[in-house]
Write an enzyme that holds these catalytic residues in place. Sequence first.
Site, PDB file in Angstrom:
ATOM      1  N   LYS A   1      93.121 -17.189  66.457  1.00 52.78           N
ATOM      2  CA  LYS A   1      92.306 -15.972  66.531  1.00 52.78           C
ATOM      3  C   LYS A   1      90.963 -16.308  67.146  1.00 52.78           C
ATOM      4  O   LYS A   1      90.323 -17.280  66.761  1.00 52.78           O
ATOM      5  CB  LYS A   1      92.115 -15.380  65.128  1.00 52.78           C
ATOM      6  CG  LYS A   1      93.428 -14.969  64.463  1.00 52.78           C
ATOM      7  CD  LYS A   1      93.253 -14.578  63.010  1.00 52.78           C
ATOM      8  CE  LYS A   1      94.593 -14.216  62.391  1.00 52.78           C
ATOM      9  NZ  LYS A   1      94.494 -13.863  60.955  1.00 52.78           N
TER      10      LYS A   1
ATOM     11  N   LYS B   1      87.288  -9.736  63.196  1.00 58.62           N
ATOM     12  CA  LYS B   1      87.215  -9.791  61.726  1.00 58.62           C
ATOM     13  C   LYS B   1      86.532 -11.064  61.246  1.00 58.62           C
ATOM     14  O   LYS B   1      85.908 -11.075  60.177  1.00 58.62           O
ATOM     15  CB  LYS B   1      88.605  -9.633  61.116  1.00 58.62           C
ATOM     16  CG  LYS B   1      89.612 -10.718  61.486  1.00 58.62           C
ATOM     17  CD  LYS B   1      89.654 -11.842  60.496  1.00 58.62           C
ATOM     18  CE  LYS B   1      90.639 -12.916  60.914  1.00 58.62           C
ATOM     19  NZ  LYS B   1      90.702 -14.038  59.934  1.00 58.62           N
TER      20      LYS B   1
ATOM     21  N   ARG C   1      87.258 -19.383  55.443  1.00 58.58           N
ATOM     22  CA  ARG C   1      86.215 -20.317  55.883  1.00 58.58           C
ATOM     23  C   ARG C   1      85.026 -19.565  56.464  1.00 58.58           C
ATOM     24  O   ARG C   1      83.873 -19.984  56.297  1.00 58.58           O
ATOM     25  CB  ARG C   1      86.792 -21.292  56.914  1.00 58.58           C
ATOM     26  CG  ARG C   1      87.855 -22.217  56.331  1.00 58.58           C
ATOM     27  CD  ARG C   1      88.235 -23.315  57.293  1.00 58.58           C
ATOM     28  NE  ARG C   1      88.919 -22.835  58.478  1.00 58.58           N
ATOM     29  CZ  ARG C   1      90.230 -22.658  58.566  1.00 58.58           C
ATOM     30  NH1 ARG C   1      91.009 -22.889  57.527  1.00 58.58           N
ATOM     31  NH2 ARG C   1      90.789 -22.253  59.691  1.00 58.58           N
ATOM     32  N   ASN C   2      85.271 -18.471  57.164  1.00 54.41           N
ATOM     33  CA  ASN C   2      84.183 -17.707  57.763  1.00 54.41           C
ATOM     34  C   ASN C   2      83.323 -17.041  56.687  1.00 54.41           C
ATOM     35  O   ASN C   2      82.098 -17.027  56.783  1.00 54.41           O
ATOM     36  CB  ASN C   2      84.758 -16.668  58.725  1.00 54.41           C
ATOM     37  CG  ASN C   2      85.443 -17.326  59.901  1.00 54.41           C
ATOM     38  OD1 ASN C   2      84.813 -17.897  60.768  1.00 54.41           O
ATOM     39  ND2 ASN C   2      86.772 -17.269  59.921  1.00 54.41           N
TER      40      ASN C   2
ATOM     41  N   GLU D   1      86.406 -20.299  62.978  1.00 50.74           N
ATOM     42  CA  GLU D   1      86.415 -19.709  64.320  1.00 50.74           C
ATOM     43  C   GLU D   1      85.317 -18.683  64.526  1.00 50.74           C
ATOM     44  O   GLU D   1      84.856 -18.458  65.636  1.00 50.74           O
ATOM     45  CB  GLU D   1      87.780 -19.070  64.614  1.00 50.74           C
ATOM     46  CG  GLU D   1      88.872 -20.053  64.971  1.00 50.74           C
ATOM     47  CD  GLU D   1      88.755 -20.572  66.402  1.00 50.74           C
ATOM     48  OE1 GLU D   1      87.802 -20.192  67.115  1.00 50.74           O
ATOM     49  OE2 GLU D   1      89.608 -21.378  66.798  1.00 50.74           O
TER      50      GLU D   1
ATOM     51  N   THR E   1      89.621 -11.246  54.815  1.00 46.40           N
ATOM     52  CA  THR E   1      88.679 -12.270  55.258  1.00 46.40           C
ATOM     53  C   THR E   1      87.270 -12.013  54.738  1.00 46.40           C
ATOM     54  O   THR E   1      86.491 -12.953  54.556  1.00 46.40           O
ATOM     55  CB  THR E   1      88.675 -12.362  56.796  1.00 46.40           C
ATOM     56  OG1 THR E   1      90.010 -12.313  57.269  1.00 46.40           O
ATOM     57  CG2 THR E   1      88.037 -13.642  57.275  1.00 46.40           C
TER      58      THR E   1
END
Length: 331
Positions: A106, A191, A255-256, A281, A248
């Site tokens: 992504k 996202k 992680r984000n 990412e 998310t």
Amino acid sequence: MSNPTICVAGGGSWGTALAHLLAANGYDTSLWLRDAAVAEAVNSRHENPRYLPGFALHPNLAATTAPTVLGREIVVLAVPCQQLRGWLAANAVHFCSNAVLVNAAKGIETANLVTCAEIAQQSLAHLHPRYAVLSGPSFAADVLRGLPTAVVLASADEALGHTLRQIFSSSSFRCYSSTDVMGVEMGGAVKNVMAIAAGVCDGLGLGHNSRAALITRGLAEMSRLGVARGAQPHTFMGLSGLGDLTLTCTGDLSRNRQVGLRLGRGEKLDQITASLGMVAEGVKTTAAIYDLARCLHVDAPLTEAVHSILYRNCDPLEVLHNLMSRRLRDE
């Protein structure tokens, strides 16, 4: 496509989970990795000790570092977006003509502001690959635990999409199909930016109201950006849009979101990224989406806010004040 051979390229948490899933579904599946030690652990101990320690992988899953395995009928691309172009160029010689590529990464490429689909089409044009993208709310650990998960598989070739959804689906992993490749890829990219924003909100202790508002306005921003790139608006109400955005922005395995939480608590970005051990990412995707929005003349205030925190070292509370002080408008 009867009982195809499959290679999953990339042995991070998500690539490993998908390889396990496909092997458990009865397909001859190989996991291609760069790290020989991890490959040996997958083959001998049925575990990925680097990314998914403690999770048992299907015993029929074989791991290898040999690039020849990339010549299989279906290649699942679990290579981070920013590395994908160079990786494809280096390994193009191993792909078979008309291979089916299923992208599981992504993001938007920062250098050229294109999606993973466009990177693959440009890099492997001479091989005429058939392309699909898999996206949706899906933490790797939950997939390995066999917890119910729903995703979307998008391909411009509707028949191919129907075939692939059968291959990937199981009693605990349900695949829907779509033909809106651009919409599914844009949702999966944007996202991650919103997840950083949601993490910052929670790190600042701003409460549930602010998180709900951010997710809602984040969905609107995602849709504006996607439609400007040719996506269908309704795609963003589905699994790769609202579904993945919700997971998310709220799930602690993101992680984000963790990056945003730690920024909101006062940590510096370089310290956070150095300690993660895995790719978030959204950090690089924020730069790409920020530039893309400016090129498309799309209003993207949340992306601009995250960009100012990540790349201009702005104070999150000041950024929040600027967002809340914007000119009032219709929803």
